[in-house]
Enzyme design. Structure first.
Site, short mmCIF file in Angstrom:
data_model
loop_
_atom_site.label_atom_id
_atom_site.label_comp_id
_atom_site.label_asym_id
_atom_site.label_seq_id
_atom_site.Cartn_x
_atom_site.Cartn_y
_atom_site.Cartn_z
N ASP A 1 21.67 3.79 -4.15
CA ASP A 1 20.89 3.25 -5.27
C ASP A 1 21.52 3.57 -6.62
OD1 ASP A 1 18.73 1.74 -4.44
OD2 ASP A 1 17.39 3.46 -4.23
N GLU B 1 10.60 -5.78 -0.01
CA GLU B 1 9.60 -4.73 0.22
C GLU B 1 8.19 -5.22 -0.11
OE1 GLU B 1 8.57 -0.07 -0.93
OE2 GLU B 1 10.49 -0.96 -1.54
#
Length: 272
Positions: free
Chosen positions: A82, A179
C-alpha cells in the site's frame, strides 16, 4: 515465483486467486507455505500491528519496513504494498518519487492506491514501469468520510463504480480490489474487466478473495466485519501465556527438560 502473467492466466482459466493481507516475516512465510497466490502489505498495519486508531499515522517508511519483512518471508509470492495516506495525490513529481521509493526499497511486485481519482497517477507510474493495483468501493483511507458501510448500493453509485473500474483498467492498473459492495455488482465488474478482480466483502464471484491474516485467524483482533470468516483461532495463545505466567511465578518453569545439563561451577570453584 508468482508473476502478473500467472495471475492473468488464472483469471483467463477461471482459477480463483487467493490473497492475504500480512505485515511481517512469519505471517508472510506461513502464507507462502500455504501456497497463497498474493500478499498485500496493507496500511491497515497501523491498527492491526502498530496499535493506531486509523491508517492516518502510517508513514512511507513504515510500509517499506514491513514490506521488506514480508518479501523476505515470501519471496516467491506476488506481493503488493500500500501507498499510505499523504504519499499520493500530491504533485506528479512527489507521487512518482514516493511510488518509486516504495517499489524499489521493498522489491514488491506492485504498489496499491485507493480511489477513482488517481487515474493520472496510475498512467504515469505504469509508464515508469511501476505496476499499480487499484482499490475501489470501501476505501479504508477514506473511511472517515464515507464510513464503514456498503458501497455501490444505489443505481447511480453502482453505475459510477462500473465506470470507475473500467477507468482504472484503461489507466493501466494490473489488478483491482473491490471492497464492501453488492455481490452482483462485483460479479458484473469482474466479467467486464480483463484484469484480475479481487474481492473483500464483495461476494464469491470475483476472480479472487482477500482477507487480513489477523482477522481470518482471530489474532489480536477485537471486532470482525460481516464478511470475515475465522479459519483458525490464534487467540488460544492467551491460554499459553497465562500458563507461562503461572509457571514462572510458581517456579515450575524452567524444568530440567528445559535446562542445559552442563555443570560449570565445580570447575570454577576448583580454579579458585
Amino acid at each position: 515465483m508468482k508473476t502478473l502473467n500467472h495471475l492473468n492466466k488464472m483469471k483467463a482459466s477461471q482459477q480463483k486467486i487467493s490473497m492475504v493481507t500480512a505485515y511481517d516475516y512469519p505471517s508472510a512465510k506461513q502464507a507462502q507455505q500455504a501456497e497463497i497466490d498474493m500478499i498485500l502489505v496493507g496500511d491497515s498495519l497501523g491498527m492491526t500491528v502498530l496499535g493506531y486508531d486509523s491508517t492516518v499515522q502510517v508513514t512511507l517508511n513504515d510500509m517499506i519496513h514491513h514490506g521488506k519483512a514480508v518479501k523476505r518471508g515470501a519471496s516467491d509470492t506476488f506481493i503488493v504494498v500500500d501507498m499510505p495516506i499523504g504519499t499520493v495525490g500530491l504533485s506528479d513529481e512527489e507521487d512518482l518519487k514516493n511510488a518509486l521509493k516504495l517499489y524499489q526499497n521493498t522489491n514488491a511486485n506492485a504498489v496499491k492506491v485507493e480511489g477513482a481519482h488517481l487515474t493520472s497517477f496510475i498512467q504515469k507510474a505504469t509508464k515508469m514501469g511501476i505496476p499499480v493495483v487499484s482499490h475501489l468501493g470501501l476505501t479504508p483511507q477514506s473511511v472517515g468520510v464515507m464510513g464503514y458501510k456498503l458501497q455501490g448500493d444505489t443505481k447511480t453509485a453502482a453505475m459510477q463504480l462500473i465506470k470507475d473500474a473500467k477507468a482504472m483498467e484503461t489507466a493501466g492498473a494490473v489488478v483491482l480490489v473491490l471492497e464492501a459492495i453488492p455481490s452482483d455488482l462485483a460479479r458484473e465488474i469482474s466479467q467486464q474487466l480483463t484484469i484480475p478482480v479481487i474481492g473483500i466483502g464483495a461476494g464469491k464471484d470475483t476472480d479472487g478473495q482477500v482477507l487480513v491474516y489477523h482477522d481470518m485467524l482471530n489474532y489480536g483482533v477485537d471486532r470482525h466485519a460481516k464478511f470475515v470468516k475465522q479459519f483458525a483461532d490464534f487467540s488460544s495463545g492467551i491460554d499459553g501465556l497465562r500458563q507461562y505466567n503461572e509457571e514462572v511465578k510458581a517456579g515450575t518453569f524452567p524444568s530440567e527438560n528445559h535446562t542445559y545439563k552442563k555443570r560449570i561451577m565445580d570447575e570454577v570453584e576448583q580454579h579458585d
